[in-house]
Write an enzyme that holds these catalytic residues in place. Structure first.
Site, PDB file in Angstrom:
ATOM      1  N   ILE A  14      -1.368   8.380   2.318  1.00 59.08           N
ATOM      2  CA  ILE A  14      -0.408   8.103   3.391  1.00 59.08           C
ATOM      3  C   ILE A  14      -1.053   7.298   4.511  1.00 59.08           C
ATOM      4  CG2 ILE A  14      -0.825  10.262   4.670  1.00 59.08           C
ATOM      5  CD1 ILE A  14       2.554   8.417   4.182  1.00 59.08           C
ATOM      6  N   SER A  36     -13.185  11.492   7.264  1.00 57.09           N
ATOM      7  CA  SER A  36     -12.649  11.746   5.928  1.00 57.09           C
ATOM      8  C   SER A  36     -13.778  12.197   5.017  1.00 57.09           C
ATOM      9  CB  SER A  36     -11.982  10.486   5.381  1.00 57.09           C
ATOM     10  OG  SER A  36     -11.415  10.732   4.102  1.00 57.09           O
ATOM     11  N   ARG A  37     -13.511  13.189   4.187  1.00 58.42           N
ATOM     12  CA  ARG A  37     -14.558  13.698   3.298  1.00 58.42           C
ATOM     13  C   ARG A  37     -14.952  12.702   2.227  1.00 58.42           C
ATOM     14  NH1 ARG A  37     -12.411  19.196   0.894  1.00 58.42           N
ATOM     15  NH2 ARG A  37     -10.560  17.880   0.690  1.00 58.42           N
ATOM     16  N   LYS A  90       3.828  14.481   9.250  1.00 58.82           N
ATOM     17  CA  LYS A  90       4.730  15.548   8.815  1.00 58.82           C
ATOM     18  C   LYS A  90       4.245  16.149   7.497  1.00 58.82           C
ATOM     19  CE  LYS A  90       6.731  13.742   5.108  1.00 58.82           C
ATOM     20  NZ  LYS A  90       6.816  14.413   3.798  1.00 58.82           N
ATOM     21  N   ASP A 168       8.173  18.811   0.718  1.00 57.17           N
ATOM     22  CA  ASP A 168       7.420  17.720   1.336  1.00 57.17           C
ATOM     23  C   ASP A 168       8.326  16.504   1.532  1.00 57.17           C
ATOM     24  OD1 ASP A 168       4.613  16.498   2.042  1.00 57.17           O
ATOM     25  OD2 ASP A 168       5.540  15.091   0.656  1.00 57.17           O
TER      26      ASP A 168
END
Length: 308
Positions: A14, A36-37, A90, A168
């Site tokens: 996203i 971010s991993r 969201k 979702d």
């Protein structure tokens, strides 16, 4: 006002599909860091997690959380305690209690919190809201059906508790309906279809009712292939009002009124700039409340297993 120095947390699908381009197209905000991993961005300061980012000394004014809802509370809490403005993808969180706790913390810290609903920024939503305020609404029918394999390939988190399953995408429809309806409504029945091998539903059939007796039905399904269906049909005393293509197109009394390109995330970031500049928050959690109610009242039906 100087540009907001923004960090993105979670550089997944996203973020790459929507957030990066929207940030680049929005005046008053600049991407300066990523946490971010498993991913990084060339030319941008990158960190493995938000805690490392906040401890790094990189000057950041705001954080946009693009991670799955599970575990997002601690990320948002850390950013708010550090005095950062926070934008939530969201759904805003995995539970009702945690999002209200974040709202209270943002107010205490004197920073902005923005619970985003990207579908509310579709072109037809506000015109539909204005039109329905001038008509008598008789009923609302929502049909929101799409192919989970196309939109969430290999994403295991959506099938886990807190991942919401078919809600979702379904919460997008609820975010539109809660915006355009001239009066509030509540859930009266919920049928949830769970694959035998999954912890979240793949389909849902919901019935709501407003205080004035307006019936609202919603059918969500993640098993649709071919053309996707994102439609909201409102019957009024003067004829039908229909939002299609996720709220980007409006048909009134059978005649097309609005057909516009996707500007949802650009609008969201423009709104975030306004909120930060004015020292305000935008925290409407009503779509998440309806989803929580759907689980509370939901009759569970087991259907065939789902394999990605």
């Amino acid at each position: 006002m100087p540009s907001i120095r923004l960090a993105i947390v979670g550089l997944g699908k996203i973020a790459r599909d929507q957030h990066l381009g929207a940030i680049e197209a929005t005046q008053g905000i600049d991407l300066v860091a990523v946490a971010s991993r498993n991913a990084a961005l060339d030319g941008i300061a990158c960190f493995p997690d938000i805690h490392t980012l906040l401890a790094s000394g990189v000057e950041v004014d705001a954080v946009s959380l693009c991670t799955p809802p599970q575990g997002r509370f601690e990320q948002a809490r850390a950013a708010l305690l550090a005095g950062k403005h926070v934008m939530l993808e969201k759904p805003p969180g995995a539970t009702i209690a945690e999002v209200f706790a974040l709202e209270a913390l943002a107010q205490k810290q004197g920073v902005s919190l923005f619970a985003t609903w990207h579908s509310r920024e579709s072109a037809a939503v506000e015109p539909a809201r204005k039109l329905l305020s001038e008509r008598k609404v008789r009923s609302v029918e929502v049909e929101w059906k799409e192919d989970v394999r196309h939109w969430h390939p290999g994403q295991a988190w959506i099938w886990e508790p807190g991942g919401l399953g078919v809600f979702d995408p379904g919460i997008n429809a609820l975010s539109i309906v809660t915006r355009i309806m001239p009066e509030s409504f509540h859930l009266v029945s919920s049928e949830l279809s769970f694959p035998a091998n999954r912890a979240a539903p793949i389909a849902a059939d919901l019935t709501f009712e407003s205080a004035g007796g307006i019936k609202v039905s919603a059918a969500f399904d993640w098993r649709q292939t071919g053309p996707q269906t994102w439609d909201i049909r409102v019957e009024t005393d003067e004829g039908p009002v229909v939002l299609t293509h996720g709220g980007s197109r409006l048909i009134v009394d059978g005649k097309a009124q609005i057909v516009e390109e996707d500007r949802e995330y650009r609008n969201l970031y423009g709104r975030f700039v306004e909120l930060v500049g004015s020292g305000r928050s935008d925290t409407d959690f009503s779509p998440l409340v309806h989803v929580a109610d759907a689980f509370m009242l939901g009759r569970r039906n087991v259907v065939e297993s789902f394999e990605d």
